[in-house]
Design a protein around this motif. Structure first.
Motif, PDB file in Angstrom:
ATOM      1  N   ASP A  63       0.817  -1.219   0.000  1.00  0.00           N
ATOM      2  CA  ASP A  63       0.000   0.000   0.000  1.00  0.00           C
ATOM      3  C   ASP A  63       0.847   1.264   0.000  1.00  0.00           C
ATOM      4  OD1 ASP A  63      -2.325  -1.464  -0.004  1.00  0.00           O
ATOM      5  OD2 ASP A  63      -2.803  -1.112   2.105  1.00  0.00           O
ATOM      6  N   ARG A  91      -8.193   0.288  -3.103  1.00  0.00           N
ATOM      7  CA  ARG A  91      -8.545  -1.132  -3.205  1.00  0.00           C
ATOM      8  C   ARG A  91      -8.846  -1.748  -1.842  1.00  0.00           C
ATOM      9  NH1 ARG A  91      -8.584  -3.523  -7.925  1.00  0.00           N
ATOM     10  NH2 ARG A  91      -7.237  -2.828  -9.605  1.00  0.00           N
ATOM     11  N   ASN A  92      -8.568  -1.011  -0.770  1.00  0.00           N
ATOM     12  CA  ASN A  92      -8.858  -1.529   0.571  1.00  0.00           C
ATOM     13  C   ASN A  92      -9.072  -0.343   1.509  1.00  0.00           C
ATOM     14  OD1 ASN A  92      -6.250  -0.641   1.587  1.00  0.00           O
ATOM     15  ND2 ASN A  92      -5.364  -2.391   0.516  1.00  0.00           N
ATOM     16  N   ASN A 147     -12.693  -9.844  -5.793  1.00  0.00           N
ATOM     17  CA  ASN A 147     -13.047  -8.428  -5.863  1.00  0.00           C
ATOM     18  C   ASN A 147     -14.151  -8.057  -4.874  1.00  0.00           C
ATOM     19  OD1 ASN A 147     -11.749  -6.606  -8.125  1.00  0.00           O
ATOM     20  ND2 ASN A 147     -11.707  -8.718  -8.826  1.00  0.00           N
ATOM     21  N   ALA A 150     -12.700  -7.349  -1.533  1.00  0.00           N
ATOM     22  CA  ALA A 150     -12.047  -6.037  -1.467  1.00  0.00           C
ATOM     23  C   ALA A 150     -13.056  -4.900  -1.546  1.00  0.00           C
ATOM     24  CB  ALA A 150     -11.029  -5.905  -2.599  1.00  0.00           C
ATOM     25  N   ASN A 151     -14.065  -5.031  -2.423  1.00  0.00           N
ATOM     26  CA  ASN A 151     -15.009  -3.941  -2.689  1.00  0.00           C
ATOM     27  C   ASN A 151     -16.016  -3.695  -1.574  1.00  0.00           C
ATOM     28  OD1 ASN A 151     -15.738  -2.407  -5.475  1.00  0.00           O
ATOM     29  ND2 ASN A 151     -14.307  -4.070  -5.841  1.00  0.00           N
TER      30      ASN A 151
END
Length: 187
Positions: A63, A91-92, A147, A150-151
């Motif tokens: 990150d 993304r997180n 995904n 994460a989403n």
């Protein structure tokens, strides 16, 4: 003040297509994380070199490096003048917190997060229809699950922040964009 947008949605939800419509009608800079990575790698920047070490080893780029690349891009004149539309970042939740902190330090904030919600069955259909060799049903199902993991926390994060706008992305493009415009025209 320029608007700062975040696009969220699973693969096949139509983020890229809607982004193309948005930049035609609104003075915002479309920023794809993939483009930022490619530019840093191609220009052999110090961040690009660091990222390449992780990528060459088959690891995710941490990150801190991704955040630094995004911050560098957000600091450029075109974004300062026109605001941004982020696609593929954050993304997180840690990246979302970094972005909020970075924007607050620069007297700015996320104006709206557009979450394109589409049923799993329609996403599968769309992704299979793209005809990519690696898009087998098994690969697609795995990609969707990864995904989602994460989403969904990001959807909750931006809902708590009061900037989330959920848009039914399963309709005709013009209908989806009509809803996007309704959100953007009210910012």
């Amino acid at each position: 003040m320029a608007n700062n947008l975040i696009l969220l949605g699973l693969p096949g939800a139509g983020k890229g297509t809607q982004a193309e419509f948005i930049v035609k009608d609104y003075p915002t800079v479309h920023i794809s994380t993939g483009d930022i990575f490619r530019a840093n790698l191609a220009n052999d920047t110090s961040l690009g070199k660091l990222a390449r070490e992780y990528m060459d080893a088959g690891n995710l780029v941490p990150d801190e490096i991704t955040n630094a690349m995004v911050a560098d891009r957000l600091n450029q004149d075109d974004v300062q003048a026109n605001g941004f539309m982020l696609d593929g970042y954050p993304r997180n939740e840690a990246q979302a917190e970094f972005l909020d902190h970075y924007l607050a330090e620069n007297n700015s904030a996320v104006s709206a997060t557009l979450y394109f919600e589409v049923s799993d069955s329609l996403l599968r259909e769309r992704l299979l229809g793209r005809g990519r060799a690696d898009d087998t049903p098994e690969v697609i199902d795995n990609r969707l699950e990864v995904n989602k993991a994460a989403n969904l926390p990001l959807v909750d994060y931006y809902k708590r922040a009061g900037v989330l706008h959920t848009i039914d992305g399963g309709r005709e493009l013009a209908e989806v964009y009509h809803d996007v415009k309704a959100v953007l025209d009210n910012l």
